[in-house]
Design a protein around this motif. Sequence first.
Motif, PDB file in Angstrom:
ATOM      1  N   THR A   4       0.623 -12.724 -12.767  1.00 31.94           N
ATOM      2  CA  THR A   4      -0.702 -12.842 -12.161  1.00 31.94           C
ATOM      3  C   THR A   4      -0.546 -13.143 -10.688  1.00 31.94           C
ATOM      4  OG1 THR A   4      -1.617 -13.698 -14.226  1.00 31.94           O
ATOM      5  CG2 THR A   4      -2.896 -14.092 -12.222  1.00 31.94           C
ATOM      6  N   LEU A  36      -5.514 -11.173 -10.456  1.00 28.91           N
ATOM      7  CA  LEU A  36      -5.169  -9.896 -11.072  1.00 28.91           C
ATOM      8  C   LEU A  36      -3.948 -10.119 -11.949  1.00 28.91           C
ATOM      9  CD1 LEU A  36      -6.956  -9.127  -8.622  1.00 28.91           C
ATOM     10  CD2 LEU A  36      -5.635  -7.035  -8.473  1.00 28.91           C
ATOM     11  N   PHE A  59      -4.358  -4.259  -3.382  1.00 33.55           N
ATOM     12  CA  PHE A  59      -5.619  -5.000  -3.392  1.00 33.55           C
ATOM     13  C   PHE A  59      -6.191  -5.222  -1.993  1.00 33.55           C
ATOM     14  CE2 PHE A  59      -8.188  -8.953  -4.038  1.00 33.55           C
ATOM     15  CZ  PHE A  59      -9.143  -8.379  -4.865  1.00 33.55           C
ATOM     16  N   TRP A  90     -11.951  -4.417 -11.114  1.00 33.12           N
ATOM     17  CA  TRP A  90     -11.195  -3.669 -12.129  1.00 33.12           C
ATOM     18  C   TRP A  90     -11.308  -2.165 -11.901  1.00 33.12           C
ATOM     19  CZ3 TRP A  90      -8.116  -4.595 -16.438  1.00 33.12           C
ATOM     20  CH2 TRP A  90      -7.893  -3.484 -17.261  1.00 33.12           C
ATOM     21  N   ALA A  93      -9.287  -1.271  -8.774  1.00 32.49           N
ATOM     22  CA  ALA A  93      -7.871  -1.637  -8.756  1.00 32.49           C
ATOM     23  C   ALA A  93      -7.053  -0.949  -9.845  1.00 32.49           C
ATOM     24  CB  ALA A  93      -7.714  -3.156  -8.877  1.00 32.49           C
ATOM     25  N   LEU A 100      -2.468  -3.207 -14.695  1.00 31.37           N
ATOM     26  CA  LEU A 100      -3.517  -4.231 -14.664  1.00 31.37           C
ATOM     27  C   LEU A 100      -4.059  -4.447 -16.071  1.00 31.37           C
ATOM     28  CD1 LEU A 100      -5.217  -5.984 -12.665  1.00 31.37           C
ATOM     29  CD2 LEU A 100      -6.878  -4.117 -12.674  1.00 31.37           C
ATOM     30  N   VAL A 103      -8.823  -9.020 -14.898  1.00 31.87           N
ATOM     31  CA  VAL A 103      -9.282  -9.520 -13.597  1.00 31.87           C
ATOM     32  C   VAL A 103     -10.123 -10.747 -13.893  1.00 31.87           C
ATOM     33  CG1 VAL A 103     -10.728  -9.087 -11.571  1.00 31.87           C
ATOM     34  CG2 VAL A 103      -9.292  -7.250 -12.502  1.00 31.87           C
TER      35      VAL A 103
END
Length: 117
Positions: A4, A36, A59, A90, A93, A100, A103
């Motif tokens: 994370t 994230l 990001f 989300w 990204a 991922l 979020v």
Amino acid sequence: MKITQAFTFEAAHRLPRVPETHRCFRMHGHSYRAELALEGPVDPVTGFVIDFFEVEAAFAPLLARLDHHCLNEVEGLENPTAEHIAMWIWQRAKPLLPLLCSVRVYETPQCWAEYQG
């Protein structure tokens, strides 16, 4: 393995769909924290799931659209609840960060929304 990376941003917003008597109906600001989380195997050569610098670079453009802005004026965030901000992040990204898995968006240290796609 799950990793994370957290990011912080300052932003103003108001919630247009709550009663006028609700305190969040009025313009106010938060010190947001967005986390994230990414999940995948650890690369045996690098020792990473993904390099944190890659997450930061992916990001950065999204963070620039949020930090020190009125979120109601950001396309797609006309009703900028923590839930909507997490989904907004989300959706933008995930194509850049395929690993991922969630979020999390904190409005305060005690209140957050988590979206897992």
